[in-house]
Enzyme design. Sequence first.
Site, PDB file in Angstrom:
ATOM      1  CG  ASP A 176      -9.410   9.795  -8.086  1.00 31.85           C
ATOM      2  OD1 ASP A 176      -9.733   9.358  -9.197  1.00 31.85           O
ATOM      3  OD2 ASP A 176      -8.342  10.374  -7.849  1.00 31.85           O
TER       4      ASP A 176
ATOM      5  N   GLY B 211      -8.070   4.907 -10.664  1.00 31.51           N
ATOM      6  CA  GLY B 211      -9.337   4.456 -11.213  1.00 31.51           C
ATOM      7  C   GLY B 211      -9.484   4.611 -12.715  1.00 31.51           C
TER       8      GLY B 211
ATOM      9  CG  ASP C 112      27.345 -11.984  17.351  1.00 28.97           C
ATOM     10  OD1 ASP C 112      26.709 -12.305  16.322  1.00 28.97           O
ATOM     11  OD2 ASP C 112      27.642 -12.783  18.240  1.00 28.97           O
TER      12      ASP C 112
END
Lengths: 440, 440, 523, 523
Positions: free
Chosen positions: C284, C419, C39
């Site tokens: 764009d 694009g 832990d």
Amino acid sequence: MERVERENGCFHTFCPIASVAWLHRKIKDSFFLIVGTHTCAHFIQTALDVMVYAHSRFGFAVLEESDLVSASPTEELGKVVQQVVDEWHPKVIFVLSTCSVDILKMDLEVSCKDLSTRFGFPVLPAATSGIDRSFTQGEDAVLHALLPFVPKEAPAVEPVEEKKPRWFSFGKETEKEKAEPARNLVLIGAVTDSTIQQLQWELKQLGLPKVDVFPDGDIRKMPVINEQTVVVPLQPYLNDTLATIRRERGAKVLSTVFPIGPDGTARFLEAICSEFGLVTSRIKEKEAQAWRDLEPQLQILRGKKIMFLGDNLLELPLARFLTSCGVQVVEAGTPYIHSKDLQQELELLQERDVRIVESPDFTKQLQRMQEYKPDLVVAGLGICNPLEAMGFTTAWSIEFTFAQIHGFVNAIDLIKLFTKPLLKRQALMEHGWAEAGWLE
Amino acid sequence: MERVERENGCFHTFCPIASVAWLHRKIKDSFFLIVGTHTCAHFIQTALDVMVYAHSRFGFAVLEESDLVSASPTEELGKVVQQVVDEWHPKVIFVLSTCSVDILKMDLEVSCKDLSTRFGFPVLPAATSGIDRSFTQGEDAVLHALLPFVPKEAPAVEPVEEKKPRWFSFGKETEKEKAEPARNLVLIGAVTDSTIQQLQWELKQLGLPKVDVFPDGDIRKMPVINEQTVVVPLQPYLNDTLATIRRERGAKVLSTVFPIGPDGTARFLEAICSEFGLVTSRIKEKEAQAWRDLEPQLQILRGKKIMFLGDNLLELPLARFLTSCGVQVVEAGTPYIHSKDLQQELELLQERDVRIVESPDFTKQLQRMQEYKPDLVVAGLGICNPLEAMGFTTAWSIEFTFAQIHGFVNAIDLIKLFTKPLLKRQALMEHGWAEAGWLE
Amino acid sequence: MARMKLAYWMYEGTALSGITRVAGSMQKVHTVIHGPQGDGYVNVMYSMLERFHTIPPFTLSTIGRREMAQGSRARLVETVRRVDAQHQPDIIVITPTCSSTLLQEDLLAVARTLGKQTKAKLIVPNVNAFRDLEHRAMDDFLTQFVAEFATEQPKTEQFSVNLIGPSYLGFHQLHDMQEIRSMLESLGVVVNAVLPYGASIGTLQELTKAHLNICLYHEYGQSACELLKEKFGMDYIVATPIGIRLTSQFVKAIGERAGLPVESYIRQNLAPSGTIARFTKSVDSLSALFGKRAVVFGDYSHAVGMTHLLREIGVRVVWAGTYMKTMEKAFQAAIGDLADEVFVCDDFQAISHKIRDTHPDIVFGTQMERHSSARFNFPCIVISSPAHILNFPLFPAPVLGYQGMTRMLDTINSTIKLGLEEHLVNMFGEDSPGMGEEETAQEQVAVTSDLPKAPDKTTAGEVELKWDAEATKALKQVPFFVRGKVQRNTENYARERGYSEVTLEVIYAAKAYFESKSNQGER
Amino acid sequence: MARMKLAYWMYEGTALSGITRVAGSMQKVHTVIHGPQGDGYVNVMYSMLERFHTIPPFTLSTIGRREMAQGSRARLVETVRRVDAQHQPDIIVITPTCSSTLLQEDLLAVARTLGKQTKAKLIVPNVNAFRDLEHRAMDDFLTQFVAEFATEQPKTEQFSVNLIGPSYLGFHQLHDMQEIRSMLESLGVVVNAVLPYGASIGTLQELTKAHLNICLYHEYGQSACELLKEKFGMDYIVATPIGIRLTSQFVKAIGERAGLPVESYIRQNLAPSGTIARFTKSVDSLSALFGKRAVVFGDYSHAVGMTHLLREIGVRVVWAGTYMKTMEKAFQAAIGDLADEVFVCDDFQAISHKIRDTHPDIVFGTQMERHSSARFNFPCIVISSPAHILNFPLFPAPVLGYQGMTRMLDTINSTIKLGLEEHLVNMFGEDSPGMGEEETAQEQVAVTSDLPKAPDKTTAGEVELKWDAEATKALKQVPFFVRGKVQRNTENYARERGYSEVTLEVIYAAKAYFESKSNQGER
């Protein structure tokens, strides 16, 4: 052993379940199912911060509150195993226990036995609770779980005989048939295929053409271990596995140093060759060559002071290797020492007056660090960065677990794990950081 | 034609060499070598900002000062071609001329002829100077350069005859042999394989199983064009290519509208079917279905005002399609109008009272834009963003060149190029931008 | 009641991680963790992810074999005393862990006795460390701190606020804090205190000087605000300003309460000359983003925020989900009709499969979804914890406010296919790394992973569809990153209409059907 | 003299791009471009890359077929007049382009006559638009502006500087400008003027008010500084502060001249608690970065700066190169022994091949090297023009100063393979996208492209090496991203020693040989 100090400290080490990181890659077609709490899962995914494998073949059976009062976990575990089987079709499942299982005294052994029968393939329990084990010992637990799959006898398949009729006979064939069953050598440890290939190559050159390794990546191809077997551990933390092999197989466990560093590798090979009655003279020569190859790195290390805080249980062999490099190991802290399996390493270190601290207290180590002024501190992930900010140079103990450090060929990789941080510090001082006041 | 205005303006369009962006992908195993200045190369790499293909099969033979005074470029060009051959082993090289070549009156035709002989494969000159050509006309120049590879006769290879002896004969075989050589159909334009497949499928359904396309991607497989051929252009800017086909091959160039939009596609198919004596009745039905598929998009477009500033020479067919969609095309600007090849498109537009401006003046267009208040402006890359900031909604004219817009199947892609910016504006207004004062 | 559950990865952390995030972010607060040695990994999170340059303020009081046998009290007492002497903190937090909770020890009793001897104040979190998860624990623990220390104070002269939320190991939270600070500065609002980051006892005591509490993340902190409202009448808002609308609302809510004009700040950030408008309006982004199909998954705040942001730039959200199952209703309401579907789930595998079946153009998720996306070859952006070290950057990287949006736009732009690039690939296929290969290996991977896997449940009688040669050729012409989707759509179309073979006719009809259905321009 | 040259991609832009970068960055300056219509592409660069929200200040005076036949004077005169009337700029720049230069028209004469009628001042750049490249043109043109407009002015009261360099379309230059401004503000230094970004005639006239000129990029601007020194006695420095050393030097140089203390600024930025030191010292960076083999290529300023920065974080620079061939000597001197080799070259193909043969762990280059790196599967970071639209981000992204370094560290961290990840892959191989495949397709690509290509020149008598079965198995155990290098090293080793077959013995010996040679920890 009287010179080993014990501090019963709060050492910083990972939980043994961390060993799945390499074990699930090593054992093909396996799945590791960790039975534990939400914390176990959170630990693996954030602390290791590995996340390199999008599809790791391990998962968690997360205990819910209702499980705490359940009489037997078999039924619930069975459902989880069923899901794993549907998704992964593993050939073996390791069921890893954790602290919670330990605290709740859940009996996974019985459940696993039942589930193996039900599913028709091995579902093996491995005791990886972090209550008193360090993280590399997870490997010990898993190897131990695999021992039932190690055959006691070679498979009954007849070797393929040459069918060519012999035109001569010297009458020695009967002798052969009566020969003692051959002794076999099995190296133990979940090391990489590449490391195995190297060690096999070394031993072949020394006259031992057949060297088995446990575990094999394929659960169906585990090597034979019985009274005829000589077993040699590659890792210092496989104590349960070795004890069981001694006890249940009657195999001879060779006590030697570990094949880490040219010195360790040479002693390791010598011990094996002696055991098998092979000539050892070439080993010295090979060791010398290995040291020569390391010379540029040795020049960096000689006279340096290095301290191990203690983490991965590789500390004693590494410290022994460093002393052979001319390093002053100011403290070899280590979580736990198995005095029998580490006997030769301990002897060498004590001969060389290395301070060994078992289960060290980190607070005290911090104070000692100020006195030692070590050139390098080998420490767990959790404290390296703060130590660096304090001006210490550190090496990352987990790197030694995740690197190939066995044998002659890998010695260069091993030594660089120590020289790299030193060289880095030097390089950075030469490139702007001295002016930036880094020494202060 | 009297209603076409001419402004002799400074229109914004790319240089014809920009056509290499699609041509070098279309013609397999080709290499495009652009002979020009440093600017030509800089233009291609920055203005197109494509850079999608790490290894584009085109390059530049950059003129240096010494080249300006050189008598013939053959020797220097030969060295460059040699380098291209060494690296790419192309089956054909197109040598593209540019403004500088034009200004310097360099004779690349002769050089290319010499180099074809020297290298033993076609090195073809294409006139792509930007002095008076728009960017899509680069395709015309390259197709024109390819015409010599279009065979006049079908290959002399005998069709594989069935060797099975016939057991019957009706004596009609002589008739067949004397039959008129079959007329073939060749569609012209560098469209994608997918578009070709669609058009071939349409025509096959209408009864024309064999439809060739020029150019084929493989220079060795160009279709036959001769007096028996019916040629139909797919693009409105292939005027030189068509003129040469008329002149040198005597082929019939079918004057129709372009297969862009359901209306254009239907008329295109009808013209072909009529020419080949096929039934055209099914076409109307197909067109109606295509329009029905577009209905949701049409609802967006009807009544909208759209303006073309003029860029890619597709403006007239696109404007015609839009009018069929119920759009009010307030101005169809276009760099250049070939009145013969565009005759049917022009007639339709004039019937529909569309204002057509050849070589428009951008400054004046900016003023007219304020009057029209168009819902959408179709403009070149260089001015879309400023127009958007001024409050106009724009479509990117180069998208029409880089999208598949021919035929019934692609009509949906075509119409979306117009509806998309409108829908985007609407969507953004609904999602926060109205409050942000976007209308202002 | 839920029983043992299979999990590959977790979404929320544990109560222990919640407690240590709160305590570790504060000043002069040291935490003693009462648990097994494993832990202690919280140290690693602080020193590796946050690259701590000091030793993190957590000391483990180890429960080993001996403590199991003999009890752990002695070890705990010794540890607390040592921490008290050595670190001299104002507060020592004594916390159990998941597994030590099972020992059912009374830590409160230990603290009560021991507290009399220590200089530091001892606090035991009022949390069930076994059952509670990270955010619940943070919420409770923050409230506990506030209840313990806050006192009535005079208000600051200028309008001031407290920022509740920023803490270590949060998702870009410290970057967010800087951005909100600079935003408030622009508006003329003073920050009185931040909690828990950098807070001390003094900070807690002076919380009530502020005029308004701002709870920055919906997952935790609201209870503390509620308490401050009940006890001290402090007004509060809960808001994670991501994207333009939520940021406007945030700014306006503060402006209203402060009586300050904020419109010009908003206008200025969204003006046509500003980066956000310039990007959003650019052709764009029209080409690359509009109508793209995204999925969003994360914690409540980031999933809600990103869904807003995506709609504001024209991206369609096919589904938005969160692993915060306790907040399901609020999530449904917050998403409204911004997403086609809402998906609340914390099963990694189920989410992974849903992503695969959705075939999105881009995934916004946690590090876990980054894994799933990598597996299925979808681009992915991490927008929420759990996160990888790469989401602990050095350079300012806010998620909130206008700067956060600007940064996110850059990230989207560099993740999604641009694009023109997409057009060219649509037209003429992918680039090959070698030369002239027809299909790249990358494509092959994609094809393999795109092709419909053996479905989880085979519908009885589902017909195996054949593709004829022409149809197969047509499918191959589709770029690899959408081929899988086209194949699935076409096959679904064919099955529904009873075709046993996919021909060109079926492909074309399916295309018309799917494309014309959608009005958003997506493929 | 050089003759016709094959080029795939260019590194420097043209004189036209240089002139329009200077003129387009200024206020109330309009440029008339005298050239064929294709030369109007500069508009696209401004509106797409810089996402201009106004129409860029460039008007084309088109040379078409008619102008070719009848002369272009009429068109030019008409265009200039229209621009003068419509835009009312202070200055109209009339520039030829590459191709219009070939017409050998006397633009200066046109301007002289026309200038009498226009309100705007007409300027014809004193540049050879055919021969000169972008930076040379910028340098000359800036100097021309300064010579034309700068006048003697009284100095500002506070120590002030001019920043010479920042302009549109530069590599992150406007982000750099912001970072330098904020740095100077921290130091207490005032910025008098920036040139050319945002400069007007007024700015030019008042340049001499400053105490110091800072030329931020070595490629251009120095001549203007030199002129201001000669004519007005202004002191100047030329410095691109990238990485800790160059930034310290930069800050100190200014501090010295300003008589201001700067040490604390430097210390504060490099303190152990600061992000740069925290990252650099972290074990993560030790593991991921130290000794890694990088190559650096770009313009002069960024290549020199990045080479410094990389050495400062422990990365080895196998070679550093620039395409600025005119600056070769200075480059050699600036790199000194920071790189193993210096490589000055502007041939894309040659650079690409050199990258392939170097087999670096990471490439720092221009967008062109990003292509090459993609082809050969090396990670790459773009650090210099020419750049892609992705290097025109919206969110602040400086390269210079401490913030620039911080950002670069993040970028490196997210590009290079992380330490632990690399270890695991070294140990147990790559993750497969599918399940259980032994070798992934990604690997196969890498193998294909890694395997030594047919060498450019086959050395006569070079022996074809065989790999025996064991050796082949060993090679397959090497992770794919270094397999190519291991193969090449091993084969070179074997050939040099006359082996005809590669066996395990050869592999192991070659490993010892190559690894022990190196003292830098690289593979």
